[in-house]
Structure formats: C-alpha cells, structure tokens
Design a protein around this motif. Structure first.
Motif, PDB file in Angstrom:
ATOM      1  N   UNK A 244       0.840  -1.205   0.000  1.00  0.00           N
ATOM      2  CA  UNK A 244       0.000   0.000   0.000  1.00  0.00           C
ATOM      3  C   UNK A 244       0.872   1.251   0.000  1.00  0.00           C
ATOM      4  N   UNK A 245       1.932   1.236   0.801  1.00  0.00           N
ATOM      5  CA  UNK A 245       2.828   2.390   0.857  1.00  0.00           C
ATOM      6  C   UNK A 245       3.476   2.615  -0.493  1.00  0.00           C
ATOM      7  N   UNK A 246       3.853   1.544  -1.150  1.00  0.00           N
ATOM      8  CA  UNK A 246       4.460   1.679  -2.462  1.00  0.00           C
ATOM      9  C   UNK A 246       3.477   2.235  -3.471  1.00  0.00           C
ATOM     10  N   UNK A 247       2.184   1.820  -3.307  1.00  0.00           N
ATOM     11  CA  UNK A 247       1.156   2.352  -4.212  1.00  0.00           C
ATOM     12  C   UNK A 247       0.962   3.832  -3.997  1.00  0.00           C
ATOM     13  N   UNK A 248       1.017   4.321  -2.730  1.00  0.00           N
ATOM     14  CA  UNK A 248       0.925   5.744  -2.446  1.00  0.00           C
ATOM     15  C   UNK A 248       2.059   6.494  -3.091  1.00  0.00           C
ATOM     16  N   UNK A 249       3.256   5.962  -2.969  1.00  0.00           N
ATOM     17  CA  UNK A 249       4.409   6.664  -3.512  1.00  0.00           C
ATOM     18  C   UNK A 249       4.386   6.719  -5.034  1.00  0.00           C
ATOM     19  N   UNK A 250       3.867   5.654  -5.613  1.00  0.00           N
ATOM     20  CA  UNK A 250       3.849   5.652  -7.078  1.00  0.00           C
ATOM     21  C   UNK A 250       2.634   6.342  -7.665  1.00  0.00           C
ATOM     22  N   UNK A 251       1.678   6.729  -6.809  1.00  0.00           N
ATOM     23  CA  UNK A 251       0.498   7.435  -7.275  1.00  0.00           C
ATOM     24  C   UNK A 251      -0.599   6.540  -7.775  1.00  0.00           C
ATOM     25  N   UNK A 252      -0.493   5.287  -7.595  1.00  0.00           N
ATOM     26  CA  UNK A 252      -1.532   4.363  -8.032  1.00  0.00           C
ATOM     27  C   UNK A 252      -2.682   4.272  -7.043  1.00  0.00           C
ATOM     28  N   UNK A 253      -2.517   4.768  -5.854  1.00  0.00           N
ATOM     29  CA  UNK A 253      -3.554   4.704  -4.823  1.00  0.00           C
ATOM     30  C   UNK A 253      -3.669   6.058  -4.169  1.00  0.00           C
ATOM     31  N   UNK A 254      -4.939   6.569  -4.149  1.00  0.00           N
ATOM     32  CA  UNK A 254      -5.185   7.865  -3.520  1.00  0.00           C
ATOM     33  C   UNK A 254      -5.688   7.689  -2.113  1.00  0.00           C
ATOM     34  N   UNK A 255      -5.885   8.870  -1.486  1.00  0.00           N
ATOM     35  CA  UNK A 255      -6.354   8.843  -0.105  1.00  0.00           C
ATOM     36  C   UNK A 255      -7.767   8.308  -0.039  1.00  0.00           C
ATOM     37  N   UNK A 256      -8.616   8.731  -0.987  1.00  0.00           N
ATOM     38  CA  UNK A 256     -10.010   8.277  -0.971  1.00  0.00           C
ATOM     39  C   UNK A 256     -10.075   6.772  -1.241  1.00  0.00           C
ATOM     40  N   UNK A 257      -9.230   6.328  -2.110  1.00  0.00           N
ATOM     41  CA  UNK A 257      -9.201   4.880  -2.351  1.00  0.00           C
ATOM     42  C   UNK A 257      -8.808   4.112  -1.081  1.00  0.00           C
ATOM     43  N   UNK A 258      -7.881   4.673  -0.322  1.00  0.00           N
ATOM     44  CA  UNK A 258      -7.441   4.030   0.912  1.00  0.00           C
ATOM     45  C   UNK A 258      -8.565   3.977   1.928  1.00  0.00           C
ATOM     46  N   UNK A 259      -9.338   5.127   2.024  1.00  0.00           N
ATOM     47  CA  UNK A 259     -10.460   5.156   2.965  1.00  0.00           C
ATOM     48  C   UNK A 259     -11.524   4.143   2.564  1.00  0.00           C
ATOM     49  N   UNK A 260     -11.819   4.081   1.274  1.00  0.00           N
ATOM     50  CA  UNK A 260     -12.819   3.106   0.838  1.00  0.00           C
ATOM     51  C   UNK A 260     -12.343   1.667   1.151  1.00  0.00           C
ATOM     52  N   UNK A 261     -11.064   1.402   0.991  1.00  0.00           N
ATOM     53  CA  UNK A 261     -10.529   0.077   1.310  1.00  0.00           C
ATOM     54  C   UNK A 261     -10.689  -0.238   2.790  1.00  0.00           C
ATOM     55  N   UNK A 262     -10.426   0.808   3.631  1.00  0.00           N
ATOM     56  CA  UNK A 262     -10.546   0.582   5.070  1.00  0.00           C
ATOM     57  C   UNK A 262     -11.999   0.373   5.454  1.00  0.00           C
ATOM     58  N   UNK A 263     -12.927   1.161   4.845  1.00  0.00           N
ATOM     59  CA  UNK A 263     -14.350   0.985   5.133  1.00  0.00           C
ATOM     60  C   UNK A 263     -14.816  -0.411   4.704  1.00  0.00           C
ATOM     61  N   UNK A 264     -14.344  -0.856   3.568  1.00  0.00           N
ATOM     62  CA  UNK A 264     -14.724  -2.192   3.096  1.00  0.00           C
ATOM     63  C   UNK A 264     -14.209  -3.276   4.053  1.00  0.00           C
TER      64      UNK A 264
END
Length: 336
Positions: A288-308
């Motif tokens: 996940x951290x690598x996805x943040x750094x590479x721009x493949x994962x946004x903050x909203x995507x992370x929140x939706x993943x956590x909610x799921x």
C-alpha cells in the motif's frame, strides 16, 4: 672226607627231588590215570605235548571227559585250539552239553565264535531256553487329535544264536520298539482308540520285524501301562494364538507410530503455511505504501478500502454470533 660225602649226598637228594617233581609236572600221571578210569583214554605223550606248548592239561582233560561222557563228539584238538585262541574252554563245553540236553542245534564253531566275541555263551543259551523280559522306559506318543499318551511296554526276547555274533544288543531293540510305539500312537485318529485296544500297538510293532540285525528274536511285545498325558494340540494352538496376537500388536503399534509421525508432519506443514500467510499479510502495508508513492492509490481509495475491510469484519462478527453453539450450556441467540 665224611663231611664231603654227606654234602654230596644232600645235593644229589635235592636234585633227585627236583627231577621227580619236574617229571610229574611234564608227565601228569594222575591225569592220565583219570582218563583211563573215565573210559576216554588219552596218551601220556599228548599230555606231555600240552605241557610243552603251554596248555594246562587239567583244563583240557576235565572238559574232554565232560564232553565225552555227555555224548559230544569233540576232539582234543578243538579244545586246545580254542584255549590257544584265548577262549574259555569250560564255558563253551558246558554250553555244548546244555544245548544237547535241550535239543538246541548248536555246533562247536558257533559256540566258540560267540565265546571269542566276548559274550557269555552259557548266558546266551540260557536266554534262548528261557526268554528274557526287558522293561522299557516310558514312550511318549501323540495321537492325531493332539492328546499325548505315555506307554510302557515289556519286550520278551530270545537269543538268536545265528545272529548273536555281530548282532545289535538290547538298547537297539528297546529303541526300535520305542520308535514303533510312537508311530502306532501317531497313526491313531483318536487317543481313545489306543486306550480301548492297546493290542493294536503290539500287533503293529511286531509286524515291522524290528528284531532284524539284532542278537535277539522278539517273542512278544506286551503293553504294561498307558497314561494320558498333556493336550499337545491345545498347547500348540495356544502358542500359535499367542504368537499371532503378538504379531498383530506389533503391526498395530507400527501403524500407530506411522500415524503419529504423519500427524506431526501435518502439524509442521500447517505451521509452515501459517508462517507463509503471516509473511504475505506483512507485505500488504508495504504494498500500500508503495502504491501511495507511485500514485496508483489515492487517499479516498485508501479510505474506501478501510471501510470495506471494517464492513467485512462487522459482517463476520455478526455471522459468528448468529451461529448456534454446539455446547448446550452456552446461551442461544433470541429467535425473531
């Protein structure tokens, strides 16, 4: 002068006495007169010849007179040759006389051969006239139904004069009879048959001709005693069952140890798989951290993943609470 004549006369007298006794030794006048009185004259020269060749004339004369008076056609040469061969002339002569009285066909050559073989010819003749009873040890045989029988027998034997020289003795006869008894008992289907008809053993053993090659002729075999011994068949079956039980136990223990080893292997494999799962779960945050750094994962995507993930955990918790417990002591959820 007178003293010298006295000493010379004494020496002459002593020499005369010695010569007289030597003459009586080499010329047994008394034995010669005895033969004349017995009516079986034997020349004095023959008696002197016996003395010269080392044969006691008294032995030859005594037995020669016995034989002739008993009507036996024996010669002095036969008696002398047997004595020189180392035989017992008196025993053989007495045996010949006894055989003639009992009308037993025994020739001098046979009697002499038995004596020279080291056996008592008189005793052999007595056993021929009066058969001998041999008490056997206890023979143990097993019938086909597994019951052991202890058999004791009496063997009545008579001397076989033709086979007495070179024939086997009593131990061989007893051993052969024992072999025949064991074989006869073993041929019986049921031990009760032997107990009911013990004469079957005697007939079977006698029919085998066990006295062949022995110095005796078996007259009869009588069964003296029969006792029931152990149940050998049952003991063998018990031993076999015990052996089978031990083999089965060993095989069961082998299977148990194999199952335990397999269980330990499965546990080790489970631990290895769990280690791999933990390792995989540990790599998720890094991904996940690598996805943040590479721009493949946004903050909203992370929140939706956590909610799921939270929603999944809640549903799992609700589903686990709704399942009925297998323990009857645990409280059950209310029914709607």
């Amino acid at each position: 002068m007178g003293v010298g004549l006295g000493v010379g006369a004494t020496i002459v007298f002593i020499i005369a006495i010695i010569a007289f006794f030597m003459f009586l030794y080499y010329f047994p006048i008394g034995l010669w007169i005895r033969t004349l009185a017995a009516g079986v004259p034997l020349g004095i020269i023959a008696l002197v010849r016996m003395r010269l060749i080392g044969i006691p004339p008294s032995i030859i004369v005594t037995n020669y007179v016995r034989a002739r008076k008993a009507g036996l056609d024996l010669t002095v040469d036969q008696l002398q040759s047997h004595y020189l061969a180392g035989g017992n002339v008196e025993n053989v002569t007495l045996a010949m006389i006894a055989a003639q009285r009992a009308e037993i066909p025994l020739v001098w050559q046979r009697a002499a051969a038995i004596d020279l073989a080291g056996r008592n010819v008189v005793e052999a003749l007595q056993v021929f006239v009066t058969p001998k009873v041999i008490e056997t040890p206890t023979f143990q045989g097993v019938a086909q139904n597994g019951i052991q029988l202890n058999v004791k027998a009496r063997i009545t034997v008579r001397t076989d004069l033709d086979r007495y020289v070179g024939g086997a003795g009593e131990p061989t006869v007893v051993a052969r009879v024992g072999e025949g008894v064991v074989a006869a008992v073993g041929a019986a289907v049921d031990h009760k048959e032997v107990l009911e008809y013990p004469d079957r053993i005697s007939k079977t053993v006698l029919a085998k001709g066990l006295d062949a090659g022995t110095a005796f002729e078996i007259v009869s075999i009588d069964i003296a005693d029969i006792d029931v011994g152990k149940n050998i068949g049952a003991e063998l079956q018990t031993s076999q069952a015990e052996a089978d039980r031990r083999i089965a136990q060993a095989k069961a223990a082998e299977r148990q140890y194999a199952a335990q080893a397999s269980e330990q292997e499965q546990k080790a494999l489970t631990q290895a798989m769990r280690a791999k799962v933990v390792e995989a779960e540990a790599s998720i945050p890094m991904a996940i951290a690598e996805a943040f750094r590479s721009g493949n994962l946004g903050v909203m995507d992370y929140y939706r993943l956590k909610n799921l993930q939270a929603d999944t955990d809640m549903r799992g918790a609700i589903g686990g609470a709704a399942e009925p417990s297998s323990d009857p002591n645990q409280p059950q959820p209310p029914q709607k």
